[in-house]
Write a protein that holds these residues in place. Structure first.
Motif, short mmCIF file in Angstrom:
data_model
loop_
_atom_site.label_atom_id
_atom_site.label_comp_id
_atom_site.label_asym_id
_atom_site.label_seq_id
_atom_site.Cartn_x
_atom_site.Cartn_y
_atom_site.Cartn_z
N THR A 39 0.93 -1.26 0.08
CA THR A 39 0.05 0.05 0.12
C THR A 39 0.98 1.23 0.06
O THR A 39 0.48 2.15 -0.77
CB THR A 39 -0.98 -0.15 1.28
N PHE A 40 1.88 1.20 0.68
CA PHE A 40 2.87 2.25 0.85
C PHE A 40 3.40 2.49 -0.53
O PHE A 40 3.61 3.70 -1.04
CB PHE A 40 4.02 2.25 1.74
N GLU A 41 3.80 1.46 -1.11
CA GLU A 41 4.59 1.64 -2.57
C GLU A 41 3.39 2.19 -3.52
O GLU A 41 3.87 2.85 -4.24
CB GLU A 41 4.93 0.18 -3.07
N TRP A 42 2.15 1.79 -3.54
CA TRP A 42 1.19 2.22 -4.23
C TRP A 42 1.03 3.85 -4.05
O TRP A 42 0.95 4.61 -4.82
CB TRP A 42 -0.24 1.59 -4.02
N LEU A 43 0.82 4.10 -2.79
CA LEU A 43 0.95 5.71 -2.26
C LEU A 43 2.08 6.47 -2.95
O LEU A 43 1.97 7.38 -3.46
CB LEU A 43 0.67 5.88 -0.92
N ALA A 44 3.36 5.80 -2.83
CA ALA A 44 4.22 6.48 -3.41
C ALA A 44 4.08 6.80 -4.99
O ALA A 44 4.51 7.92 -5.46
CB ALA A 44 5.57 5.90 -3.17
N GLN A 45 3.63 5.81 -5.71
CA GLN A 45 3.60 5.69 -7.20
C GLN A 45 2.42 7.06 -7.38
O GLN A 45 2.66 7.78 -8.22
CB GLN A 45 3.01 4.55 -7.74
N GLN A 46 1.43 6.92 -6.68
CA GLN A 46 0.29 8.01 -6.89
C GLN A 46 0.82 9.44 -6.74
O GLN A 46 0.57 10.22 -7.29
CB GLN A 46 -0.88 7.70 -5.92
N VAL A 47 1.53 9.57 -5.49
CA VAL A 47 2.03 10.93 -5.19
C VAL A 47 3.04 11.70 -6.30
O VAL A 47 2.88 12.82 -6.45
CB VAL A 47 2.91 10.90 -3.88
N GLU A 48 3.91 10.71 -6.73
CA GLU A 48 4.82 10.90 -7.88
C GLU A 48 4.04 11.29 -9.15
O GLU A 48 4.21 12.51 -9.66
CB GLU A 48 5.91 9.84 -7.99
N ALA A 49 3.27 10.64 -9.55
CA ALA A 49 2.38 10.68 -10.70
C ALA A 49 1.41 12.21 -10.47
O ALA A 49 1.51 12.78 -11.66
CB ALA A 49 1.30 9.66 -10.82
N LYS A 50 0.92 12.34 -9.54
CA LYS A 50 -0.03 13.28 -9.19
C LYS A 50 0.65 14.67 -9.07
O LYS A 50 0.30 15.79 -9.34
CB LYS A 50 -1.01 13.23 -8.29
N HIS A 51 1.77 14.74 -8.11
CA HIS A 51 2.57 15.88 -7.55
C HIS A 51 3.92 15.81 -7.86
O HIS A 51 4.55 17.06 -7.77
CB HIS A 51 2.21 15.77 -6.04
N GLY A 52 4.64 14.85 -8.62
CA GLY A 52 6.01 15.06 -8.87
C GLY A 52 6.77 14.59 -7.64
O GLY A 52 8.12 14.89 -7.74
N LEU A 53 6.43 14.30 -6.71
CA LEU A 53 7.39 14.18 -5.42
C LEU A 53 7.68 12.55 -5.47
O LEU A 53 6.72 11.71 -5.55
CB LEU A 53 6.55 14.31 -4.18
#
Length: 106
Positions: A39-53
């Motif tokens: 779940t944390f890995e998925w969150l990391a992917q979402q944050v990068e895709a949406k916010h570039g972090l």
């Protein structure tokens, strides 16, 4: 009258789409199908895709939780932290670390 009806229809469609998207972000299916590390890995992917972090995830040991409620609680905190980093920290990278210590997740 047809123009107003078409506009209202479009606004309703957009509201429904945004509601579904928000629901998915707050309670993603990955949360209930996988352990917290995934779940944390998925969150990391979402944050990068949406916010570039870029979020580096570090998981130490077995980090699954026995209850869906606990999983939801544990996933909400890093999501909020990532949002705050994006909003306030002005950095390009962050790290999420999850580990079990004495029967507690940190």
């Amino acid at each position: 009258m047809q123009d107003i009806g078409a506009h209202v229809h479009q606004l309703l469609k957009e509201a429904i789409d945004r509601s579904r998207s928000l629901s998915h972000e707050l309670s993603p299916a990955v949360l209930y199908r996988n352990d917290l590390g995934t779940t944390f890995e998925w969150l990391a992917q979402q944050v990068e895709a949406k916010h570039g972090l870029t979020v580096h995830v570090e998981v130490r040991g077995h980090v699954d939780s026995p209850s869906d409620t606990h999983k939801a609680s544990c996933s909400g905190r890093p999501r909020k932290s990532c949002f705050n980093i994006v909003k306030h920290a002005q950095v390009k990278e962050a790290r999420l670390r999850l580990q079990r210590m004495r029967e507690q997740l940190w």
